[in-house]
Motif scaffolding. Structure first.
Motif, PDB file in Angstrom:
ATOM      1  N   LYS A   1       3.590 -24.972   2.076  1.00 28.03           N
ATOM      2  CA  LYS A   1       3.251 -25.155   3.491  1.00 28.03           C
ATOM      3  C   LYS A   1       1.791 -24.814   3.769  1.00 28.03           C
ATOM      4  O   LYS A   1       1.138 -25.467   4.570  1.00 28.03           O
ATOM      5  CB  LYS A   1       4.164 -24.316   4.381  1.00 28.03           C
ATOM      6  CG  LYS A   1       5.568 -24.849   4.464  1.00 28.03           C
ATOM      7  CD  LYS A   1       6.420 -24.019   5.397  1.00 28.03           C
ATOM      8  CE  LYS A   1       7.840 -24.554   5.442  1.00 28.03           C
ATOM      9  NZ  LYS A   1       8.676 -23.774   6.355  1.00 28.03           N
ATOM     10  N   LEU A   2       1.284 -23.797   3.093  1.00 29.55           N
ATOM     11  CA  LEU A   2      -0.111 -23.414   3.276  1.00 29.55           C
ATOM     12  C   LEU A   2      -1.048 -24.517   2.777  1.00 29.55           C
ATOM     13  O   LEU A   2      -2.011 -24.877   3.455  1.00 29.55           O
ATOM     14  CB  LEU A   2      -0.405 -22.108   2.542  1.00 29.55           C
ATOM     15  CG  LEU A   2       0.331 -20.869   3.033  1.00 29.55           C
ATOM     16  CD1 LEU A   2       0.119 -19.705   2.072  1.00 29.55           C
ATOM     17  CD2 LEU A   2      -0.130 -20.510   4.426  1.00 29.55           C
TER      18      LEU A   2
ATOM     19  N   ILE B   1      -3.751 -26.745   4.981  1.00 31.30           N
ATOM     20  CA  ILE B   1      -5.183 -26.800   4.661  1.00 31.30           C
ATOM     21  C   ILE B   1      -5.640 -28.244   4.495  1.00 31.30           C
ATOM     22  O   ILE B   1      -6.667 -28.658   5.046  1.00 31.30           O
ATOM     23  CB  ILE B   1      -5.485 -25.970   3.392  1.00 31.30           C
ATOM     24  CG1 ILE B   1      -5.241 -24.493   3.662  1.00 31.30           C
ATOM     25  CG2 ILE B   1      -6.908 -26.218   2.896  1.00 31.30           C
ATOM     26  CD1 ILE B   1      -5.180 -23.628   2.417  1.00 31.30           C
ATOM     27  N   VAL B   2      -4.870 -29.032   3.747  1.00 31.43           N
ATOM     28  CA  VAL B   2      -5.224 -30.438   3.524  1.00 31.43           C
ATOM     29  C   VAL B   2      -5.216 -31.192   4.845  1.00 31.43           C
ATOM     30  O   VAL B   2      -6.132 -31.973   5.135  1.00 31.43           O
ATOM     31  CB  VAL B   2      -4.267 -31.089   2.496  1.00 31.43           C
ATOM     32  CG1 VAL B   2      -4.510 -32.588   2.396  1.00 31.43           C
ATOM     33  CG2 VAL B   2      -4.420 -30.432   1.132  1.00 31.43           C
ATOM     34  N   ALA B   3      -4.213 -30.967   5.677  1.00 30.98           N
ATOM     35  CA  ALA B   3      -4.130 -31.644   6.975  1.00 30.98           C
ATOM     36  C   ALA B   3      -5.337 -31.312   7.848  1.00 30.98           C
ATOM     37  O   ALA B   3      -5.916 -32.205   8.484  1.00 30.98           O
ATOM     38  CB  ALA B   3      -2.830 -31.271   7.686  1.00 30.98           C
ATOM     39  N   ARG B   4      -5.734 -30.047   7.872  1.00 33.42           N
ATOM     40  CA  ARG B   4      -6.911 -29.655   8.673  1.00 33.42           C
ATOM     41  C   ARG B   4      -8.179 -30.336   8.166  1.00 33.42           C
ATOM     42  O   ARG B   4      -8.995 -30.798   8.949  1.00 33.42           O
ATOM     43  CB  ARG B   4      -7.088 -28.145   8.666  1.00 33.42           C
ATOM     44  CG  ARG B   4      -6.274 -27.444   9.745  1.00 33.42           C
ATOM     45  CD  ARG B   4      -6.639 -25.985   9.900  1.00 33.42           C
ATOM     46  NE  ARG B   4      -6.402 -25.172   8.705  1.00 33.42           N
ATOM     47  CZ  ARG B   4      -5.205 -24.738   8.316  1.00 33.42           C
ATOM     48  NH1 ARG B   4      -4.127 -25.015   9.023  1.00 33.42           N
ATOM     49  NH2 ARG B   4      -5.081 -24.004   7.238  1.00 33.42           N
ATOM     50  N   GLU B   5      -8.338 -30.396   6.865  1.00 37.38           N
ATOM     51  CA  GLU B   5      -9.541 -31.027   6.303  1.00 37.38           C
ATOM     52  C   GLU B   5      -9.576 -32.525   6.607  1.00 37.38           C
ATOM     53  O   GLU B   5     -10.637 -33.091   6.824  1.00 37.38           O
ATOM     54  CB  GLU B   5      -9.629 -30.794   4.790  1.00 37.38           C
ATOM     55  CG  GLU B   5      -9.880 -29.363   4.407  1.00 37.38           C
ATOM     56  CD  GLU B   5     -11.143 -28.779   5.016  1.00 37.38           C
ATOM     57  OE1 GLU B   5     -12.221 -29.388   4.882  1.00 37.38           O
ATOM     58  OE2 GLU B   5     -11.051 -27.699   5.639  1.00 37.38           O
ATOM     59  N   LEU B   6      -8.402 -33.156   6.613  1.00 37.99           N
ATOM     60  CA  LEU B   6      -8.329 -34.599   6.882  1.00 37.99           C
ATOM     61  C   LEU B   6      -8.226 -34.903   8.371  1.00 37.99           C
ATOM     62  O   LEU B   6      -8.241 -36.063   8.773  1.00 37.99           O
ATOM     63  CB  LEU B   6      -7.129 -35.211   6.150  1.00 37.99           C
ATOM     64  CG  LEU B   6      -7.201 -35.194   4.629  1.00 37.99           C
ATOM     65  CD1 LEU B   6      -5.885 -35.698   4.040  1.00 37.99           C
ATOM     66  CD2 LEU B   6      -8.374 -36.016   4.129  1.00 37.99           C
ATOM     67  N   ASN B   7      -8.071 -33.849   9.180  1.00 38.15           N
ATOM     68  CA  ASN B   7      -7.909 -33.994  10.626  1.00 38.15           C
ATOM     69  C   ASN B   7      -6.694 -34.862  10.984  1.00 38.15           C
ATOM     70  O   ASN B   7      -6.782 -35.804  11.782  1.00 38.15           O
ATOM     71  CB  ASN B   7      -9.185 -34.554  11.267  1.00 38.15           C
ATOM     72  CG  ASN B   7      -9.228 -34.306  12.754  1.00 38.15           C
ATOM     73  OD1 ASN B   7      -8.616 -33.361  13.249  1.00 38.15           O
ATOM     74  ND2 ASN B   7      -9.938 -35.153  13.467  1.00 38.15           N
ATOM     75  N   VAL B   8      -5.563 -34.532  10.353  1.00 39.35           N
ATOM     76  CA  VAL B   8      -4.290 -35.200  10.630  1.00 39.35           C
ATOM     77  C   VAL B   8      -3.231 -34.129  10.855  1.00 39.35           C
ATOM     78  O   VAL B   8      -3.437 -32.957  10.546  1.00 39.35           O
ATOM     79  CB  VAL B   8      -3.847 -36.141   9.475  1.00 39.35           C
ATOM     80  CG1 VAL B   8      -4.855 -37.253   9.262  1.00 39.35           C
ATOM     81  CG2 VAL B   8      -3.602 -35.368   8.188  1.00 39.35           C
ATOM     82  N   ARG B   9      -2.088 -34.556  11.372  1.00 37.25           N
ATOM     83  CA  ARG B   9      -0.962 -33.627  11.520  1.00 37.25           C
ATOM     84  C   ARG B   9      -0.311 -33.422  10.151  1.00 37.25           C
ATOM     85  O   ARG B   9      -0.224 -34.378   9.365  1.00 37.25           O
ATOM     86  CB  ARG B   9       0.062 -34.183  12.497  1.00 37.25           C
ATOM     87  CG  ARG B   9      -0.455 -34.286  13.929  1.00 37.25           C
ATOM     88  CD  ARG B   9       0.551 -34.866  14.905  1.00 37.25           C
ATOM     89  NE  ARG B   9       1.155 -36.083  14.390  1.00 37.25           N
ATOM     90  CZ  ARG B   9       2.469 -36.261  14.213  1.00 37.25           C
ATOM     91  NH1 ARG B   9       3.325 -35.326  14.554  1.00 37.25           N
ATOM     92  NH2 ARG B   9       2.937 -37.393  13.725  1.00 37.25           N
ATOM     93  N   PRO B  10       0.168 -32.238   9.834  1.00 35.07           N
ATOM     94  CA  PRO B  10       0.825 -32.015   8.543  1.00 35.07           C
ATOM     95  C   PRO B  10       1.992 -32.978   8.292  1.00 35.07           C
ATOM     96  O   PRO B  10       2.233 -33.373   7.145  1.00 35.07           O
ATOM     97  CB  PRO B  10       1.316 -30.567   8.635  1.00 35.07           C
ATOM     98  CG  PRO B  10       0.360 -29.917   9.576  1.00 35.07           C
ATOM     99  CD  PRO B  10       0.016 -30.989  10.589  1.00 35.07           C
ATOM    100  N   ALA B  11       2.687 -33.387   9.345  1.00 34.54           N
ATOM    101  CA  ALA B  11       3.822 -34.309   9.186  1.00 34.54           C
ATOM    102  C   ALA B  11       3.384 -35.675   8.657  1.00 34.54           C
ATOM    103  O   ALA B  11       4.205 -36.421   8.115  1.00 34.54           O
ATOM    104  CB  ALA B  11       4.551 -34.477  10.509  1.00 34.54           C
TER     105      ALA B  11
END
Length: 106
Positions: A64-65, A69-79
């Motif tokens: 989950k962590l 992190i990847v979602a924040r860097e790509l500026n997308v929702r984790p889902a």
């Protein structure tokens, strides 16, 4: 999330980049962020490149962590990120051990 033509900006080090995210493989937040900026946009790519989630816990503590992190860097929702492909841990085994399991001596 497969749009490889997106410009996510350059990698800018953050004060907390030295925080260990994957304890089993000792992978830091900065290493994950750097991998995204190097072009690894999927969790499977990150897993193969850095070995996140491939240690003793098999991702129970870090998945989950890493996804966050990847979602924040790509500026997308984790889902929006597809889960990494899970596989059972494998180890090589000698043939004589298998033979002993079948009752054969070798």
């Amino acid at each position: 999330m497969n749009d490889r033509n997106r410009d996510i900006g350059e990698y800018i080090p953050a004060p907390d980049d030295d925080v260990i995210v994957c304890r089993c493989e000792e992978i830091t937040k900065g290493e994950i962020r750097r991998a995204v900026h190097d072009g690894m946009f999927t969790l499977t790519e990150i897993r193969r490149y850095l070995r996140t989630g491939m240690g003793l816990c098999q991702g129970q503590t870090c998945t989950k962590l890493v996804k966050g992190i990847v979602a924040r860097e790509l500026n997308v929702r984790p889902a929006e990120l597809r889960e990494a492909t899970g596989r059972a841990p494998m180890r090589p085994i000698e043939m004589n051990i298998l033979a002993k399991d079948r009752g054969e001596q070798g």
